[in-house]
Design an enzyme around this catalytic site. Structure first.
Site, PDB file in Angstrom:
ATOM      1  N   HIS A 157     -26.121  66.238 -29.010  1.00 56.20           N
ATOM      2  CA  HIS A 157     -26.829  65.049 -28.499  1.00 56.20           C
ATOM      3  C   HIS A 157     -27.628  64.389 -29.617  1.00 56.20           C
ATOM      4  CE1 HIS A 157     -25.689  66.168 -24.496  1.00 56.20           C
ATOM      5  NE2 HIS A 157     -26.188  67.374 -24.702  1.00 56.20           N
TER       6      HIS A 157
ATOM      7  N   ASN B 205     -27.143  70.542 -32.456  1.00 57.69           N
ATOM      8  CA  ASN B 205     -27.295  69.870 -31.170  1.00 57.69           C
ATOM      9  C   ASN B 205     -26.460  68.579 -31.161  1.00 57.69           C
ATOM     10  OD1 ASN B 205     -28.257  68.174 -29.125  1.00 57.69           O
ATOM     11  ND2 ASN B 205     -30.288  69.129 -29.155  1.00 57.69           N
TER      12      ASN B 205
ATOM     13  N   ASP C  12     -37.723  68.448 -36.616  1.00 55.19           N
ATOM     14  CA  ASP C  12     -38.380  69.380 -35.709  1.00 55.19           C
ATOM     15  C   ASP C  12     -39.300  68.565 -34.811  1.00 55.19           C
ATOM     16  OD1 ASP C  12     -38.650  71.947 -34.725  1.00 55.19           O
ATOM     17  OD2 ASP C  12     -40.457  72.349 -35.871  1.00 55.19           O
ATOM     18  N   THR C  13     -39.388  68.973 -33.547  1.00 59.16           N
ATOM     19  CA  THR C  13     -40.148  68.205 -32.553  1.00 59.16           C
ATOM     20  C   THR C  13     -41.091  69.112 -31.785  1.00 59.16           C
ATOM     21  OG1 THR C  13     -38.326  66.651 -32.224  1.00 59.16           O
ATOM     22  CG2 THR C  13     -39.920  66.800 -30.444  1.00 59.16           C
TER      23      THR C  13
ATOM     24  N   TYR D 111     -38.930  68.997 -21.823  1.00 61.60           N
ATOM     25  CA  TYR D 111     -40.077  68.588 -21.006  1.00 61.60           C
ATOM     26  C   TYR D 111     -39.910  67.187 -20.394  1.00 61.60           C
ATOM     27  CZ  TYR D 111     -42.482  72.470 -23.398  1.00 61.60           C
ATOM     28  OH  TYR D 111     -42.846  73.708 -23.883  1.00 61.60           O
TER      29      TYR D 111
HETATM   30  P1  IMP Z   1     -36.453  70.715 -31.327  1.00 61.83           P
HETATM   31  O1  IMP Z   1     -37.265  70.519 -32.524  1.00 61.83           O
HETATM   32  O2  IMP Z   1     -35.604  69.513 -31.031  1.00 61.83           O
HETATM   33  O3  IMP Z   1     -35.723  72.002 -31.289  1.00 61.83           O
HETATM   34  O4  IMP Z   1     -37.457  70.718 -30.105  1.00 61.83           O
HETATM   35  C1  IMP Z   1     -38.312  71.797 -29.786  1.00 61.83           C
HETATM   36  C2  IMP Z   1     -38.580  71.798 -28.296  1.00 61.83           C
HETATM   37  O5  IMP Z   1     -39.322  70.611 -27.957  1.00 61.83           O
HETATM   38  C3  IMP Z   1     -37.313  71.734 -27.435  1.00 61.83           C
HETATM   39  O6  IMP Z   1     -36.827  73.002 -27.125  1.00 61.83           O
HETATM   40  C4  IMP Z   1     -37.804  71.038 -26.203  1.00 61.83           C
HETATM   41  O7  IMP Z   1     -38.409  71.948 -25.334  1.00 61.83           O
HETATM   42  C5  IMP Z   1     -38.867  70.098 -26.724  1.00 61.83           C
HETATM   43  N1  IMP Z   1     -38.325  68.751 -26.966  1.00 61.83           N
HETATM   44  C6  IMP Z   1     -37.897  68.226 -28.150  1.00 61.83           C
HETATM   45  N2  IMP Z   1     -37.491  66.970 -27.991  1.00 61.83           N
HETATM   46  C7  IMP Z   1     -37.643  66.700 -26.664  1.00 61.83           C
HETATM   47  C8  IMP Z   1     -37.382  65.536 -25.886  1.00 61.83           C
HETATM   48  O8  IMP Z   1     -36.900  64.492 -26.349  1.00 61.83           O
HETATM   49  N3  IMP Z   1     -37.685  65.645 -24.574  1.00 61.83           N
HETATM   50  C9  IMP Z   1     -38.194  66.766 -24.003  1.00 61.83           C
HETATM   51  N4  IMP Z   1     -38.441  67.864 -24.688  1.00 61.83           N
HETATM   52  C10 IMP Z   1     -38.170  67.837 -26.018  1.00 61.83           C
END
Ligand code: IMP
Length: 192
Positions: free
Chosen positions: A12, A10, A69-70, A151
């Site tokens: 960003h 990613n 991871d988020t 989100y």
């Molecule tokens: P990842 O771990 O960054 O892949 O995040 C998993 C999912 O959480 C993403 O596909 C988004 O739907 C959501 N997400 C993660 N970070 C954010 C954020 O900063 N804003 C809004 N949604 C987020």
């Protein structure tokens, strides 16, 4: 100069992390090391998923690296969608469908408290370290704003009336879960 691979595709996230870490530490992307693998993230917690991604790179390339991871954890839903946030409404990483499902699940619920939680897993000289960043807030009743991703249009952080998608990246990147997690990681890296 110290050098770490950030296990992300990613752009960003990569820029956000580089901006916080500064120029004294070199951050390489997966592209920079020629890694085009689809890194598995099949665990049931953010911690394990972040570690799984970092370990994958460490084992394949034997380099110091980190991954994140988020998840969005909603109080009234017992912490859901959490680690499953990306695929909440199905398999397609469809943010519109994910938000629609979440708003639907919260219909008629007064408690709209929620938090974004990010976990960074660092593997340094084969040793694992975890760093957590949390942004507390609540889920709006209508989508607002066009910036950001995921989100963002329905998440209003505590202390603000704007959603993440209304405030734009500059302010969001100062107060977000990811920014807090990266700052902790960065502080640790600068003590090495
Ligand atoms: P990842 O771990 O960054 O892949 O995040 C998993 C999912 O959480 C993403 O596909 C988004 O739907 C959501 N997400 C993660 N970070 C954010 C954020 O900063 N804003 C809004 N949604 C987020």
């Amino acid at each position: 100069m110290k050098r770490f691979v950030f296990a992300t595709n990613n752009p960003h996230k990569l820029e956000e992390v580089k901006a916080i870490i500064g120029t004294k530490i070199e951050i390489l992307s997966l592209k920079d090391i020629g890694c085009h693998a689809d890194i598995p993230e099949t665990a049931d917690t953010l911690e394990e998923n972040a570690l799984q991604k970092a370990k994958f790179i460490y084992e394949k390339y034997q380099c110091d690296c980190f991954a994140d991871d988020t998840g969005l954890e909603v109080e009234a839903l017992g912490g859901a969608p959490g680690v499953y946030s990306a695929r909440y409404a199905g398999d397609a990483h469809n943010s519109e469908a994910n938000m629609r499902k979440l708003m639907h699940e919260l219909e008629g619920t007064d408690n709209r408290r929620a938090r974004f939680r990010t976990v960074f897993a660092l593997i340094l000289n084969g040793k694992e370290h975890l760093f957590e960043g949390i942004a507390n807030g609540h889920i709006a009743t209508v989508r607002r704003g066009t910036a950001g991703f995921g989100y963002d249009p329905i998440f209003i952080p505590d202390g603000y009336t704007l959603s993440f998608a209304e405030m734009g990246n500059e302010l969001k990147n100062k107060i977000s879960h990811r920014a807090i997690g990266v700052q902790k990681l960065c502080k640790f890296l600068h003590t090495l």
